[in-house]
Design a protein around this motif. Structure first.
Motif, PDB file in Angstrom:
ATOM      1  N   GLU A  16       0.826  -1.212   0.000  1.00  0.00           N
ATOM      2  CA  GLU A  16       0.000   0.000   0.000  1.00  0.00           C
ATOM      3  C   GLU A  16       0.857   1.257   0.000  1.00  0.00           C
ATOM      4  O   GLU A  16       0.590   2.202  -0.751  1.00  0.00           O
ATOM      5  CB  GLU A  16      -0.925  -0.003   1.222  1.00  0.00           C
ATOM      6  N   GLN A  19       2.518   1.743  -3.425  1.00  0.00           N
ATOM      7  CA  GLN A  19       1.584   2.257  -4.424  1.00  0.00           C
ATOM      8  C   GLN A  19       1.289   3.738  -4.195  1.00  0.00           C
ATOM      9  O   GLN A  19       1.180   4.511  -5.161  1.00  0.00           O
ATOM     10  CB  GLN A  19       0.299   1.437  -4.382  1.00  0.00           C
ATOM     11  N   ARG A  20       1.180   4.126  -2.939  1.00  0.00           N
ATOM     12  CA  ARG A  20       0.922   5.538  -2.639  1.00  0.00           C
ATOM     13  C   ARG A  20       2.091   6.423  -3.057  1.00  0.00           C
ATOM     14  O   ARG A  20       1.904   7.512  -3.610  1.00  0.00           O
ATOM     15  CB  ARG A  20       0.636   5.718  -1.145  1.00  0.00           C
ATOM     16  N   TYR A 428       3.277   4.558   8.588  1.00  0.00           N
ATOM     17  CA  TYR A 428       3.038   3.321   7.836  1.00  0.00           C
ATOM     18  C   TYR A 428       4.042   2.243   8.242  1.00  0.00           C
ATOM     19  O   TYR A 428       3.683   1.071   8.432  1.00  0.00           O
ATOM     20  CB  TYR A 428       3.156   3.579   6.334  1.00  0.00           C
TER      21      TYR A 428
END
Length: 447
Positions: A16, A19-20, A428
């Protein structure tokens, strides 16, 4: 170096987050590509005078905010500033208009409605600014021969539509970065535009020092050292917090490992500069008004004085007003973004209290008092950093382009946005059992 490589590897392992980051970089690349696309109907070979005019003063700062799009007569020439202006207007109106006050209290649904109002107001501002920009190109040194189709409606109307669309598209890019990418999208667009002009400014300063006998390499080294010290001061300003102790008489947590803890103490971190870079952006947006107002009434003595004084971003009058506006906006933005009463209510509901302070209203008043006390030095420090470019220009004879990175809007935005982005990446990593960017150690194991 090994720790840095391991951290990059950990970032890449989280799908994630990967991709961000890729999406953010891709959208920023699209924005940078758009700043190089010139409006149809303008001869790019005749924009030399426009580039020269946009090197210094307010136009130089505006050109930096748009990443060079202003001087290139690009489809993104208006940049993201109309959106910033619309945000300022909506937030100011929120103080006086009950409907907006009600929306601010409705949570997520109210925020969406306010965002929609801001978008429509952005379009309205663009419709006013776009023709002004096109007709102002002549005053900035662009000859009539540069307009291949002339300045008739067959050029003005499509060009206005393109400029408005460019601003709306940039606004959309910023919102997509915020929702689907990493960091505050609008701030990232401003930061990437500022960074794009930094290498050229540094090279110009270096060439000036080494070829004009104005200090040589040694003085350039001193400039770089002072610049790093200013960056350090900016980081300290952004990261500084006042910790308010909070005690819980009885707090439980699911999972069985922290049940019935008596007297557990935690802290409420109140930031010294809770408003971030927004007071700088707000004040900078308003600082275009005095010069424009003076130009409008230049047939009067006061108008001529305003036009001259506020056109020089390194002048005394400009920086005094700039500093005062930053202090005012710091208090204003802190007041609307740090809801001390809501914090007190949430604390009371969770069974917490500040030692020596009664829960409820007294806690809210206490937090509000503390915020007022720490906001004063924070706002003054923020204002001093903002006017520092003018000081180094006068004392160290630094070139105007490089001076903008010696504090002021450019450096504070870069530092603030960079720290915010790093913190988001850090969260994250910590949530996915990896050590963060700001702490050393080995990967954490998950049971």
């Amino acid at each position: 170096m090994k720790k840095f490589i391991d951290t990059i590897s950990n970032i890449w392992k989280i799908e994630e987050l990967r991709q961000r980051i890729i999406l953010t970089l891709g959208l920023l690349l699209v924005y940078r590509f758009g700043t190089r696309i010139v409006l149809p109907g303008i001869d790019t070979t005749q924009l030399t005078q426009l580039n020269t005019a946009a090197e210094d003063g307010i136009l130089g700062l505006l050109n930096a905010f748009t990443g060079g799009a202003f001087a290139n007569a690009s489809i993104f020439a208006l940049g993201i500033m109309p959106y910033i202006s619309a945000s300022i207007v909506v937030q100011l109106m929120g103080i006086a208009i009950p409907y907006l006050q009600k929306l601010q209290k409705e949570g997520e649904s109210g925020r969406k409605t306010i965002n929609q109002i801001t978008r429509w107001l952005t379009i309205g501002i663009c419709i006013v600014q776009a023709p002004a920009y096109l007709y102002g190109l002549g005053a900035l040194g662009v000859p009539d021969s540069a307009f291949v189709l002339g300045k008739g409606l067959d050029f003005i109307v499509p060009a206005v539509i393109i400029l408005v669309t460019g601003c709306v598209f940039a606004m959309w890019l910023g919102e997509k970065i915020t929702d689907k990418g990493i960091g505050n999208g609008i701030s990232l667009l401003i930061m990437i535009g500022i960074i794009a002009t930094m290498p050229q400014s540094f090279v110009q300063e270096f060439v000036s020092r080494t070829t004009n006998n104005t200090g040589g390499i040694m003085f350039m080294l001193i400039e770089v050292i002072v610049w790093f010290l200013v960056i350090l001061a900016s980081v300290l300003l952004v990261m500084a917090v006042r910790q308010i102790p909070v005690q819980y008489a009885r707090r439980t947590a699911s999972g069985g490992y922290e049940k019935n803890v008596m007297g557990a103490r935690q802290y409420i971190p109140l930031k010294l500069n809770a408003s971030g870079v927004m007071p700088i952006i707000f004040a900078q947006a308003i600082m275009f008004a005095p010069s424009l107002l003076g130009r409008t009434f230049n047939n009067t003595t006061v108008g001529q004085w305003m036009e001259v004084q506020f056109a020089d971003i390194f002048g005394l009058a400009y920086n005094i007003l700039f500093g005062v506006l930053i202090i005012i906006f710091t208090y204003f933005y802190t007041a609307i973004t740090v809801p001390t009463n809501k914090m007190a209510d949430d604390l009371k509901r969770s069974g917490g209290f500040i030692p020596g302070i009664r829960p409820g209203k007294e806690t809210g008043d206490y937090l509000d008092k503390i915020m007022s006390l720490i906001t004063l030095p924070g706002s003054v420090f923020l204002a001093l950093l903002a006017v520092l470019p003018a000081i180094v220009v006068k004392l160290m004879d630094v070139q105007a382009g490089w001076a903008l990175f010696y504090g002021g809007t450019s450096l504070l935005i870069m530092v603030g946005v960079a720290i915010d982005t790093v913190q988001q990446v850090n969260s994250y990593l910590l949530n996915r059992h990896y050590d963060g960017l700001m702490k050393t150690g080995k990967n954490r194991k998950v049971a």
